[in-house]
Design a protein around this motif. Structure first.
Motif, mmCIF file in Angstrom:
data_model
loop_
_atom_site.group_PDB
_atom_site.id
_atom_site.type_symbol
_atom_site.label_atom_id
_atom_site.label_comp_id
_atom_site.label_asym_id
_atom_site.label_seq_id
_atom_site.Cartn_x
_atom_site.Cartn_y
_atom_site.Cartn_z
ATOM 1 N N UNK A 163 -4.884 10.949 0.067
ATOM 2 C CA UNK A 163 -5.746 11.511 1.113
ATOM 3 C C UNK A 163 -5.587 13.017 1.209
ATOM 4 N N UNK A 164 -6.554 13.613 1.887
ATOM 5 C CA UNK A 164 -6.518 15.060 2.111
ATOM 6 C C UNK A 164 -5.706 15.356 3.381
ATOM 7 N N UNK A 165 -5.714 16.638 3.785
ATOM 8 C CA UNK A 165 -4.916 17.048 4.948
ATOM 9 C C UNK A 165 -5.365 16.319 6.213
ATOM 10 N N UNK A 166 -4.393 15.673 6.864
ATOM 11 C CA UNK A 166 -4.684 14.996 8.126
ATOM 12 C C UNK A 166 -4.463 15.948 9.289
ATOM 13 N N UNK A 167 -5.180 15.699 10.378
ATOM 14 C CA UNK A 167 -4.899 16.404 11.629
ATOM 15 C C UNK A 167 -5.170 15.432 12.764
ATOM 16 N N UNK A 168 -4.653 15.770 13.936
ATOM 17 C CA UNK A 168 -4.841 14.905 15.095
ATOM 18 C C UNK A 168 -3.577 14.870 15.922
ATOM 19 N N UNK B 38 0.849 -1.205 0.000
ATOM 20 C CA UNK B 38 0.000 0.000 0.000
ATOM 21 C C UNK B 38 0.875 1.241 0.000
ATOM 22 N N UNK B 39 0.650 2.091 -0.971
ATOM 23 C CA UNK B 39 1.393 3.351 -1.107
ATOM 24 C C UNK B 39 0.498 4.494 -0.645
ATOM 25 N N UNK B 40 1.000 5.280 0.321
ATOM 26 C CA UNK B 40 0.206 6.396 0.848
ATOM 27 C C UNK B 40 0.586 7.664 0.093
ATOM 28 N N UNK B 41 -0.391 8.279 -0.565
ATOM 29 C CA UNK B 41 -0.088 9.524 -1.264
ATOM 30 C C UNK B 41 -1.081 10.620 -0.862
ATOM 31 N N UNK B 42 -1.058 11.671 -1.622
ATOM 32 C CA UNK B 42 -1.755 12.892 -1.209
ATOM 33 C C UNK B 42 -2.698 13.389 -2.301
ATOM 34 N N UNK B 43 -3.694 14.180 -1.903
ATOM 35 C CA UNK B 43 -4.572 14.813 -2.901
ATOM 36 C C UNK B 43 -3.856 15.962 -3.613
ATOM 37 N N UNK B 44 -2.684 16.368 -3.092
ATOM 38 C CA UNK B 44 -1.980 17.502 -3.712
ATOM 39 C C UNK B 44 -1.477 17.160 -5.122
ATOM 40 N N UNK B 45 -1.435 15.863 -5.451
ATOM 41 C CA UNK B 45 -1.013 15.483 -6.813
ATOM 42 C C UNK B 45 -1.990 16.019 -7.868
ATOM 43 N N UNK B 46 -3.232 16.288 -7.451
ATOM 44 C CA UNK B 46 -4.245 16.759 -8.414
ATOM 45 C C UNK B 46 -4.169 18.259 -8.676
ATOM 46 N N UNK B 47 -3.300 18.956 -7.937
ATOM 47 C CA UNK B 47 -3.198 20.404 -8.142
ATOM 48 C C UNK B 47 -4.215 21.137 -7.297
ATOM 49 N N UNK B 48 -4.806 22.166 -7.873
ATOM 50 C CA UNK B 48 -5.700 23.007 -7.071
ATOM 51 C C UNK B 48 -7.082 23.089 -7.700
ATOM 52 N N UNK C 17 -10.300 18.491 5.741
ATOM 53 C CA UNK C 17 -9.569 17.927 6.878
ATOM 54 C C UNK C 17 -10.033 16.522 7.239
ATOM 55 N N UNK C 18 -9.050 15.662 7.466
ATOM 56 C CA UNK C 18 -9.310 14.241 7.746
ATOM 57 C C UNK C 18 -8.664 13.888 9.078
ATOM 58 N N UNK C 19 -9.473 13.391 10.021
ATOM 59 C CA UNK C 19 -8.916 13.006 11.330
ATOM 60 C C UNK C 19 -8.036 11.768 11.135
ATOM 61 N N UNK C 20 -6.846 11.815 11.739
ATOM 62 C CA UNK C 20 -5.822 10.818 11.412
ATOM 63 C C UNK C 20 -6.278 9.383 11.682
ATOM 64 N N UNK C 21 -7.081 9.182 12.720
ATOM 65 C CA UNK C 21 -7.515 7.811 13.010
ATOM 66 C C UNK C 21 -8.479 7.307 11.929
#
Ligand code: NAD
Length: 336
Positions: free
Chosen positions: A189-194, A133-143, A228-232
Motif C-alpha cells: 500500500x501507499x502512505x496511510x494517514x488518519x 495476509x502480509x502487509x507491505x509497502x509501495x516503497x519496495x518498488x523504489x521511486x 495518500x490512502x485513508x487508513x480506514x
C-alpha cells in the motif's frame, strides 16, 4: 468456522485501526501480538465490548512464543502488520529493521507452515481454509519520475534499509507460497494517514508543530509526492484481500491521491487557519520551514490499484481533502 485471527502489531497505527474496525464482526476471535515498541500505543485500541479479544505482549522474533500462540489459539488467519516502519529510523539504526521485518516475518511463516501443513502442499485436517495476509509497502518498488504508476509487475528496487527489509519479507512470503503452498496473500500500500498515527510521521508532525506554533519542517523543496490512502480505506482493502484475495497473489492498494509534501503542509495550515485561527491575523503557513533533505529520499510514489478494484471490488471511499479534515479534527482533540 470461527475465525481465530492473529494480528501482529495491533497496537501500532494501521493495526489498531484494523482491530477497531474488525472487532465489529461476529464469530471472530482476535489475538493481538505486539512487542509494544515506542511506536505502539495501547490507547489506540478501542474495540467493541463484545469482541473476543486477547492481547499478548511479545516479539515476533521469538519463534517459541509465535508457535505457542498458533497452537493455543488454533490460529487460522494471520494479518501481519508488525514492523519497524519509519524510514528515518532505518537510516540511523537498520539492525532492528532486519530483525523484525525479515526474521520476524520468517518466524510467522514458519510457524504457520508447521501449524497448518504436514508437508509442502498438504494441509493438516481442518486447516485447509487457513490464510496469511502480509502487509507491505509501495516503497519496495523504489521511486518514480514525474509520470507512471507502480503496478504489481513493477520490478522491486528498494532504496532505504526500511524498504529493503520489507522487500525481503515480501520475497520470503512469496517463497513460502511457491515452495510449500502456504496460503498467503500480500498487499503493498501507499502512505496511510488518519487517526492514531505516531507523532513522528509527516501529518501528525505538521499538525503538532503548527498547534505548538513551532517551525513545521519539510524535507528539501517539499516537492516529493506520495499517494495518500485513508487508513480506514486501507483496512477495508486488507479485509477483502484476506478473505477473497487469490492465494500467492499481491495487490497494490492506493488512494489515487497524489499530493506533494508542501501541498499537505499548506492544506493543514489553511484548515487550521479557519478552525483554530492564530492571534493577530497570523497564519500557520508562516511556520513552514524547509530543512535538509533525507538521504536517498524517493521522489515520487503512486499506485495503480486497478487489480484490487477490478478483482476484489475495492475502492477508496475517502479523497485526501475529506480524509484530512477528519484527521485534523482527531489530532486537535489529541493534542489539546
Ligand atoms: P507502526 O510503526 O505504527 O506500528 C508497528 C507496530 O508493530 C507497533 O505497535 C510495534 O510495537 C509493533 N512491533 C514492532 N516490532 C515488533 C516485533 N518485533 N514484534 C511484535 N510487534 C512489533 O506501523 P504502521 O504504520 O501501523 O504500519 C503497519 C504495517 O504497514 C507495517 O508492516 C508497514 O511496513 C506497513 N505500511 C505502512 C504504511 C504507512 O503509511 N504507515 C504504508 C505502507 C505499508
Amino acid at each position: 468456522m470461527k475465525l481465530n485471527i492473529l494480528v501482529t502489531g495491533g497496537a501500532g497505527f494501521i493495526g489498531s485501526n484494523y482491530l477497531n474496525y474488525k472487532s465489529k464482526d461476529d464469530n471472530i476471535r482476535i489475538i493481538n501480538l505486539d512487542k509494544l515498541t515506542y511506536a505502539a500505543d495501547l490507547d489506540n485500541i478501542d474495540i467493541y465490548d463484545n469482541c473476543d479479544y486477547t492481547f499478548t505482549k511479545g516479539d515476533i522474533c521469538d519463534l517459541n512464543l509465535v508457535e505457542r500462540i498458533f497452537e493455543e489459539y488454533n490460529i487460522n488467519r494471520v494479518v501481519h502488520f508488525a514492523a519497524e516502519s519509519h524510514v528515518d529510523n532505518s537510516i540511523a539504526n537498520p539492525g532492528e529493521f532486519i530483525q523484525t521485518n525479515i526474521v520476524g516475518t520468517f518466524n510467522l511463516l514458519q510457524a504457520a507452515f508447521k501449524n497448518w501443513m504436514d508437508t509442502p502442499n498438504i494441509f493438516k485436517k481442518g486447516k485447509e481454509d487457513c490464510r496469511f495476509l502480509h502487509i507491505s509497502t509501495d516503497e519496495v518498488y523504489g521511486t518514480l519520475g514525474e509520470t507512471g504508476l507502480f503496478t504489481e509487475e513493477t520490478p522491486y528496487a528498494p532504496n532505504s534499509p526500511y524498504s529493503a527489509s520489507k522487500a525481503s519479507s515480501d520475497m520470503l512470503v512469496r517463497s513460502y507460497f511457491h515452495t510449500y503452498g502456504l496460503p498467503v496473500v500480500t498487499t503493498n500500500c501507499s502512505n496511510n494517514y488518519g487517526p492514531r498515527q505516531h507523532n513522528e510521521k509527516l501529518i501528525p508532525t505538521i499538525i503538532r508543530k503548527a498547534l505548538a506554533e513551532e517551525n513545521i519542517p519539510i524535507y528539501g523543496d517539499g516537492k516529493n509526492v506520495r499517494d495518500w490512502l485513508y487508513v480506514l480505506d486501507h483496512c477495508k482493502g486488507i479485509d477483502l484481500a484476506l478473505e477473497k484475495g487469490e492465494l500467492g497473489e499481491t495487490y497494490n492498494i492506493g488512494g489515487k491521491n497524489e499530493r506533494e509534501n508542501i501541498y499537505i503542509a499548506k492544506t493543514i495550515c489553511k484548515t487550521l487557519d479557519i478552525i483554530k485561527p492564530l492571534k493577530d491575523n497570523k497564519s500557520y503557513l508562516d511556520l513552514i520551514t524547509f530543512v535538509k533533505d533525507r538521504p536517498g529520499h524517493d521522489f515520487r510514489y503512486a499506485i495503480d490499484a486497478s487489480k484490487i478494484e477490478n478483482e476484489l471490488g475495492w475502492n477508496a471511499e475517502e479523497n485526501f481533502e475529506s480524509g484530512i479534515e477528519k484527521t485534523i479534527n482527531w489530532y486537535l482533540e489529541k493534542y489539546q
